[in-house]
Design an enzyme around this catalytic site. Structure first.
Site, PDB file in Angstrom:
ATOM      1  N   ASP A  16      -4.992  55.531 131.129  1.00  0.00           N
ATOM      2  CA  ASP A  16      -5.614  54.306 132.172  1.00  0.00           C
ATOM      3  C   ASP A  16      -5.832  54.883 133.561  1.00  0.00           C
ATOM      4  OD1 ASP A  16      -3.029  54.821 132.807  1.00  0.00           O
ATOM      5  OD2 ASP A  16      -2.242  52.827 132.449  1.00  0.00           O
ATOM      6  N   LYS A  75       6.908  52.023 122.958  1.00  0.00           N
ATOM      7  CA  LYS A  75       6.556  50.651 122.907  1.00  0.00           C
ATOM      8  C   LYS A  75       6.877  50.075 121.503  1.00  0.00           C
ATOM      9  CE  LYS A  75       3.210  51.816 126.232  1.00  0.00           C
ATOM     10  NZ  LYS A  75       1.722  51.757 126.597  1.00  0.00           N
TER      11      LYS A  75
END
Length: 475
Positions: free
Chosen positions: A209, A173
């Site tokens: 997550d 990212k």
């Protein structure tokens, strides 16, 4: 032959032409329809691959790694107090204060920016910045004088070595911070907090997550044993019995269970799913993705890829003269330009109502020469792409439900694909019901803020278990 006699013949010819066109379209996209026989084969293969991941002897070469998360209990409703959560996964990150009082949860949070020079700087610069932001937040909330536990959602690839020990495998990212890869991120965070000497915070848990989604729902529903992410990517976790986890290297004390982070996106990387992968799955993998040959299960059912898969089929129909009279547009011909959100918008149209479809074609893709029949075929392609994705996700859920093997289990789901696609949830519920072992009941529950609330709840559970062990003289 008079002109009056020609009209019925012309209508017949027109009907035949439409039927032939429809047959050609259906023939091209037929491969996206998976039979229950194929889906059950996918389930068996997935279960086999999961067993390989859990087995110490086969884990090193297993496609699905089945990582123990060291999270061994869900909330029981007795958790109380103030907890911090830190959610880092991109150029913005959040600091949250979660106040727990039994079943009651209140949250306050603040978003902070990670400047570009820090994203490409040093480990000390990054974690000093994070510690500074935590300090600012705590002072603003009037809790800087409290010693608080923290749950850390760190959304980068890590090797978990304990509930509060995780080494960064590699940055993604856009992050290129030196001195972090291979290091324990919790140690780096604690060192930065100690350098400040103005707050007292202990990171007691690191999660991803998927686990956050499960724990967030489990606080409301004690039957929640599975967490599922269906967004840009896909992953799942579930509660497994320790005696089935040969790779376990933690303590053997109760509770004799642990949440397993399956990392199931890699299912098929060893070729076992080739029997259902189409030429367009292969083309997408080779030309569109940044990691060819990897995460093949994920690439058939996650938001990053479904739009491109639909685009490849639509482009094929255009090239064969079956769509838009053979005339495409620059945007439709551009890889990555048919976004997955278009699928959700198109499938939101009611039967024979092409309002959203026409809007996507005309305003988003620059296609003006279309008919109602074209809109129907576009809808048809999108529905097959998303239905196959939902069916494959259903296979995974059915496998996990069979593994948990409880009479009633709740599946926590989060992710933009599941949230915003108008039919994905309904398709999954129906298909899982058909695939799961008889007698097992389930429900799917939308998770809210697993990366924030879930992280804090994991920290709260960790503190509760640690206090219980201290009282019992176990530590």
């Amino acid at each position: 032959m008079t002109s009056g006699m020609m009209a019925p013949l012309d209508r017949f010819r027109s009907w035949v032409k439409r039927r032939v066109k429809q047959w050609k379209v259906e023939r091209i996209v037929e491969e996206l329809k998976l039979s229950d026989v194929q889906l059950r084969k996918v389930m068996q293969l997935l279960d086999d691959e999961m067993n390989k991941g859990l087995c110490k002897g086969t884990n090193p070469n297993a496609a699905i790694k089945m990582f123990p998360t060291y999270v061994r209990s869900i909330p029981d409703g007795t958790e109380e107090g103030n907890y911090l959560a830190l959610d880092l996964g991109g150029t913005n990150f959040r600091v949250l204060l979660i106040r727990l009082n039994g079943s009651e949860v209140s949250m306050r949070s603040k978003i902070f920016l990670v400047p570009n020079f820090i994203m490409t700087g040093t480990a000390e610069e990054l974690f000093d910045h994070i510690a500074e932001c935590i300090s600012k937040f705590m002072h603003e909330e009037g809790i800087a004088d409290q010693k608080l536990p923290l749950g850390f959602t760190f959304s980068f690839p890590c090797k978990q070595e304990g509930l509060a020990r995780a080494r960064l495998s590699q940055w993604t990212k856009g992050f290129k911070v030196s001195g972090v890869e291979g290091e324990d991120i919790v140690r780096l965070l604690h060192e930065a907090i100690e350098r400040r000497d103005d707050i007292d915070v202990e990171c007691v848990a690191v999660i991803n997550d998927t686990v956050g989604a499960q724990i967030s729902c489990a606080h409301e529903d004690r039957n929640c044993q599975i967490g599922l992410i269906l967004g840009t990517g896909s992953n799942a976790c579930y509660m497994e019995q320790l005696d089935k986890v040969e790779t376990w290297d933690g303590d053997e004390r109760a509770p004799r269970q642990v949440i397993i982070n399956t990392e199931w996106g890699a299912f098929g990387d060893n070729g076992v799913l080739d029997f259902i992968r189409t030429q367009y799955d292969q083309e997408l993998d080779a030309k569109f993705s940044v990691n060819p040959g990897k995460q093949l299960y994920e690439k058939m059912m996650s938001g990053m890829y479904l739009g491109e898969l639909a685009r490849l089929y639509l482009e094929r129909l255009v090239n064969e003269g079956l769509l838009f009279e053979g005339q495409s547009s620059d945007l439709l011909s551009t890889p990555g330009r048919f976004y997955t959100k278009y699928i959700s918008e198109i499938e939101s149209d009611k039967r024979d109502d092409f309002k959203n479809t026409k809007s996507v074609l005309e305003y988003d893709l620059g296609i003006e020469n279309y008919s109602n029949a074209d809109c129907h075929y576009v809808q048809y392609v999108c529905s097959l792409v998303s239905s196959r994705a939902a069916h494959l996700a259903s296979c995974g859920c059915a496998v996990l439900l069979n593994r948990v093997a409880r009479p009633s289990v709740t599946i926590a789901v989060d992710g933009s694909l599941y949230r915003f696609h108008p039919k994905f949830g309904d398709i999954m519920e129906q298909k899982v019901s058909q695939l799961v072992n008889k007698g097992l009941k389930f429900k799917i529950m939308l998770s809210h803020d697993g990366s924030g609330k879930g992280a804090a709840l994991v920290a709260a559970v960790a503190c509760r278990i640690r206090d219980e062990q201290k009282r019992n003289g176990l530590i």
